[in-house]
Design an enzyme around this catalytic site. Structure first.
Site, mmCIF file in Angstrom:
data_model
loop_
_atom_site.group_PDB
_atom_site.id
_atom_site.type_symbol
_atom_site.label_atom_id
_atom_site.label_comp_id
_atom_site.label_asym_id
_atom_site.label_seq_id
_atom_site.Cartn_x
_atom_site.Cartn_y
_atom_site.Cartn_z
ATOM 1 C CB ALA A 82 -0.794 -0.324 0.929
ATOM 2 C CD GLN A 84 1.944 6.567 3.610
ATOM 3 O OE1 GLN A 84 3.288 6.322 4.597
ATOM 4 N NE2 GLN A 84 2.367 7.911 3.281
ATOM 5 C CB SER A 85 3.242 -0.695 2.526
ATOM 6 O OG SER A 85 4.734 -1.344 3.003
ATOM 7 C CG ASN A 86 4.449 0.543 8.503
ATOM 8 O OD1 ASN A 86 4.490 1.127 8.644
ATOM 9 N ND2 ASN A 86 3.158 -0.014 8.858
ATOM 10 C CB VAL A 88 6.717 -1.048 0.161
ATOM 11 C CG1 VAL A 88 7.446 -0.048 -0.233
ATOM 12 C CG2 VAL A 88 5.662 -1.935 -0.209
#
Ligand SMILES: Cc1ncc(COP(=O)(O)O)c(C=O)c1O
Length: 338
Positions: A82, A84-86, A88
Site C-alpha cells: 500500500a 503507506q506500507s511499512n 515497503v
C-alpha cells in the site's frame, strides 16, 4: 532426538540471516498502564526500536530475505504494498543499506503531498511506481518490471506484500527466543503475547518459536483485515511450511492459532474512537506511541480482553510493539479530535 532437531533448526535460522543490528530490542514493564486498566502484569517488547526506517517488525523478516537476495546476487529488489506500507519502506531502507536498488510498486493513486512512509520512500530515492487496485495485474506488473531489469543485465529479486514467507517466519521465532532469554534473566515466564496480525508472519514466527523452545506462552493476535478463519489458515500454513523448510517436525492446525477479528471494525487502516483512546492511554501512562493501523488495534484488543477478565492478575502479558510509527502523523485530524 526431537529436542535436538528443534535446537538445530534454531541454530540454522541464526546462520541464514544477514544482520541489520539493533537486536535485542528492549523489554520494558508497563506498570502504569497495568494499574490504569486494573490488569495483569504488562510488558512491552519494543520492536518499534529495531533498525531501519524508524523501526518495526519487518526488520526481523528482512534479515532472512536480504540474505537470500544477496546469495542470489540480487542488485535490484522489487516490492509491492500500500502507499503507506511499512514493509515497503523498510525494504527500501534495507536495500539502500546493502547497496541494492529499491523498486517499489505502490497500490493507490499518487497523492499531491508525500507524507509518512511515502515521504521516507522518496528520501531513500526509491524508484516508485503507482498502480491502481489489488488483483492479478499487480503480479503481472511486478513480473514485467523484473523482466525489464533482467534484460538490462540486472538481477532483480521480488518481495511479496508484507514479506510473510516460510523463509521469513524464523524472524519472529528468533524474536521469541530473544524474549524468552529476557524473561529468563528476570526470573519470570511469559503467559501471553499480544500482537497484530496482517499478513501473518509475525504471529506465525512467534508460534513457531514457542514450539521450538517448548514454552507455554500463548500468542493472541488482533487481525487487522482478514477474517478469523482466513487469518488462522494463513498463520498455520506459514508455520507448517516454514517447519518443513527448516527441517523440523513441527506442525499445527488453524485451531491452534488464537487470532481475533473483532477489532477490525470499520476496516483496515480506519481509525475509530477506541483506537484513538488506546493510543492516548498508552502515551499518557507509559510515554509510548503506538500506530493507528496495527499496534493500536492490537492494544484495543488487549484492553478489551482485560475488561472481559481473560487474564489472571499475576499473568505476565507481553505486548509486541511492531512499529508502524511513520503513519501516525497521517491521522492528525482524528487524533486531535478527542
Ligand atoms: C507496524 C506493523 N505491525 C504489525 C504488522 C503485522 O505483521 P504481519 O504482516 O507479519 O502479520 C505489520 C504488517 O505490515 C506492520 O506494519
Amino acid at each position: 532426538m526431537v529436542k535436538s532437531s528443534k535446537l538445530m533448526a534454531l541454530q540454522k535460522m541464526h546462520t541464514q540471516k544477514t544482520c541489520f543490528a539493533g537486536f535485542p530490542t528492549p523489554l520494558q514493564k508497563m506498570p502504569r498502564l497495568s494499574k490504569a486498566l486494573n490488569g495483569p502484569r504488562l510488558f512491552v517488547k519494543r520492536d518499534d526500536m529495531t533498525d531501519l526506517a524508524f523501526g518495526g517488525n519487518k526488520a526481523r523478516k528482512l534479515e532472512f530475505l536480504f540474505a537470500d537476495a544477496q546469495n542470489k546476487g540480487a542488485d535490484v529488489v522489487i516490492c509491492v504494498g500500500a502507499i503507506q506500507s511499512n514493509c515497503v519502506c523498510m525494504v527500501a531502507a534495507a536495500a539502500r543499506r546493502l547497496g541494492i536498488k529499491p523498486v517499489l510498486v505502490l497500490v493507490g493513486e499518487e497523492p499531491e503531498v508525500y507524507d509518512g512512509n511515502l515521504l521516507l520512500d522518496k528520501m531513500l530515492s526509491a524508484e516508485i511506481h503507482f498502480i491502481e487496485g489489488y488483483g492479478p495485474h499487480v503480479d503481472d506488473y511486478m513480473n514485467r518490471l523484473a523482466e525489464q531489469y533482467k534484460k538490462q543485465g540486472h538481477h532483480p529479486y521480488v518481495i511479496p506484500a508484507g514479506a510473510s514467507l516460510p523463509l521469513t517466519v524464523p524472524g519472529y521465532a528468533l524474536a521469541m527466543e530473544e524474549l524468552v532469554n529476557q524473561f529468563h534473566e528476570l526470573g519470570e515466564t511469559i503467559d501471553y503475547i499480544v500482537c497484530a496480525c496482517g499478513t501473518g508472519g509475525t504471529q506465525a514466527g512467534l508460534i513457531f518459536g514457542t514450539k521450538l523452545l517448548d514454552t507455554k506462552a500463548k500468542i493472541l493476535a488482533a487481525s487487522v483485515f482478514a477474517s478469523k478463519t482466513d487469518a488462522a489458515n494463513t498463520v498455520a500454513g506459514l508455520v507448517n511450511r516454514s517447519a518443513k523448510l527448516f527441517g523440523v517436525g513441527v506442525s499445527i492446525v488453524p485451531e491452534d492459532v488464537a487470532v481475533f477479528d473483532d477489532y477490525i471494525k470499520e476496516g483496515y487502516g480506519i481509525i475509530n474512537n477506541e483506537v484513538t483512546s488506546a493510543l492516548k492511554l498508552v502515551a499518557h501512562t507509559e510515554g509510548i506511541f503506538l500506530d493507528p493501523i496495527y499496534t493500536g488495534k492490537a492494544m484495543v484488543m488487549l484492553i478489551d480482553l482485560i475488561k472481559k477478565g481473560y487474564f489472571k492478575a499475576d499473568d505476565n502479558v507481553v505486548f509486541f510493539h511492531t512499529g508502524g510509527l511513520p503513519a501516525l502523523f497521517l491521522y492528525k485530524t482524528e487524533l486531535q479530535k478527542q
